[in-house]
Scaffold this active site. Sequence first.
Site, PDB file in Angstrom:
ATOM      1  N   HIS A   1       0.698  -1.257   0.076  1.00 21.24           N
ATOM      2  CA  HIS A   1      -0.020   0.080  -0.068  1.00 21.24           C
ATOM      3  C   HIS A   1       0.928   1.338   0.053  1.00 21.24           C
ATOM      4  CE1 HIS A   1      -3.207   2.766   1.091  1.00 21.24           C
ATOM      5  NE2 HIS A   1      -2.541   3.185   2.141  1.00 21.24           N
TER       6      HIS A   1
ATOM      7  N   HIS B   1       1.069   5.409  -2.179  1.00 18.15           N
ATOM      8  CA  HIS B   1       1.455   6.673  -1.804  1.00 18.15           C
ATOM      9  C   HIS B   1       2.886   7.286  -2.735  1.00 18.15           C
ATOM     10  CE1 HIS B   1      -1.280   7.617   1.565  1.00 18.15           C
ATOM     11  NE2 HIS B   1      -1.042   6.157   1.846  1.00 18.15           N
TER      12      HIS B   1
ATOM     13  N   GLU C   1      -5.823   9.823   0.581  1.00 26.11           N
ATOM     14  CA  GLU C   1      -6.394   8.319   0.534  1.00 26.11           C
ATOM     15  C   GLU C   1      -7.315   7.969  -0.466  1.00 26.11           C
ATOM     16  OE1 GLU C   1      -4.984   5.769   1.698  1.00 26.11           O
ATOM     17  OE2 GLU C   1      -3.743   6.691   3.525  1.00 26.11           O
TER      18      GLU C   1
ATOM     19  N   SER D   1      -4.196   1.694  -4.718  1.00 28.19           N
ATOM     20  CA  SER D   1      -3.508   0.390  -4.374  1.00 28.19           C
ATOM     21  C   SER D   1      -4.391  -0.732  -4.069  1.00 28.19           C
ATOM     22  CB  SER D   1      -2.521   0.605  -3.088  1.00 28.19           C
ATOM     23  OG  SER D   1      -3.707   1.003  -2.024  1.00 28.19           O
TER      24      SER D   1
END
Length: 366
Positions: A230, A235, A275, A294
């Site tokens: 993730h 990110h 997010e 993700s």
Amino acid sequence: MVVATVCAAQSAGVACRRRQIASAAGRRPQRVFAVATGPTSRQAAPAQPPPAAAPAPATQPAEAQATRPFRIPRSLEEVDNGQILGFSADLSEDHPGFHDPVYKQRRVDICNLARTHRIGQPIPRIDYSPEEVDVWRTVMTELQQLFPQHACKEFLRCWPMFGFSPDEVPQLEDLSAVLTRATGFQIRPVAGLLRPRDFLNGLAFRTFHSTQYMRHHSSPRYTPEPDVVHELIGHVPMLADPAYADLVHQIGIASLTADEKQIWHLTKVYWYTVEFGVVREGGGVKAFGAGVLSSFGELQHMAAGRAELVPLDVAAPLPRMSYKDGYQQRYFVLDSFEEGAAHLKAYCRTLHQHLPDDVRVAVGLL
């Protein structure tokens, strides 16, 4: 990260599909930031994602309404990355790896490396096992098929900079060097989920806290916590985009003098942008949030138009953060990344006014 990523206490938390471990203070932590977003493949998920354990509160918890004393960090060294609220080496009974002693010891060893790391030292390199590489390969292969059509142009531009390979799990030290050259951001290893204030404070010093452990091999398309998949796929590429990195930096600076109520709001701002942010682009809607990028299943869900699209008003009260319905049932959409980022940064700058001059210098405002 890990969020990149962060927890809050039960009354301030976000409900997950699976029960999380209790914090040292005896309260049940709920994930807030670095969410791995559940199944990454429809084939691995049931027809309807399992319900959350309990919905998060729709409003700010009462305990956050009172002003609490806090200390403004003057440097990254003063940002505490040791107060881990969850998903470290200890696992709850319903975690996929709870009954695997080898996996649990592996988590202990990797988390201990993060705990002993010191700023300025090279980030410890992890010798990922063939089993762990297989997990990375499974997720990355599926996601790469969706990125060209459903990821935003900023992500697609930055993705090749990192040379991701399905046959090798990247090392944080190597990716951190790429980020530093691109936007001045760096990566700092962390043993689990940080408190929201600590995580956001790190962003003010252009530092992203990232875990290094891998999700359990029995469930490669699902993890109840932020893991290295993730963090690195969701990110890191976006942090190489200058405009996006500046936006995240401004959110971090805003957190330095934010009171408890403002921190709670910034947490929601982070959730619905960093997010789970989406943006209108080329006549469609593209993902820029790590929780979408993700997750194979979340990307498909977004692309299918099953969720409501709501314009983001960063100054308005934002709804609770919850997995009550599995995938997100509402995305806050930016009409354009440039315009949306400008509004977000303008809001964050309203919280910068009480920063001491030495902190302004340290975070690059002077």
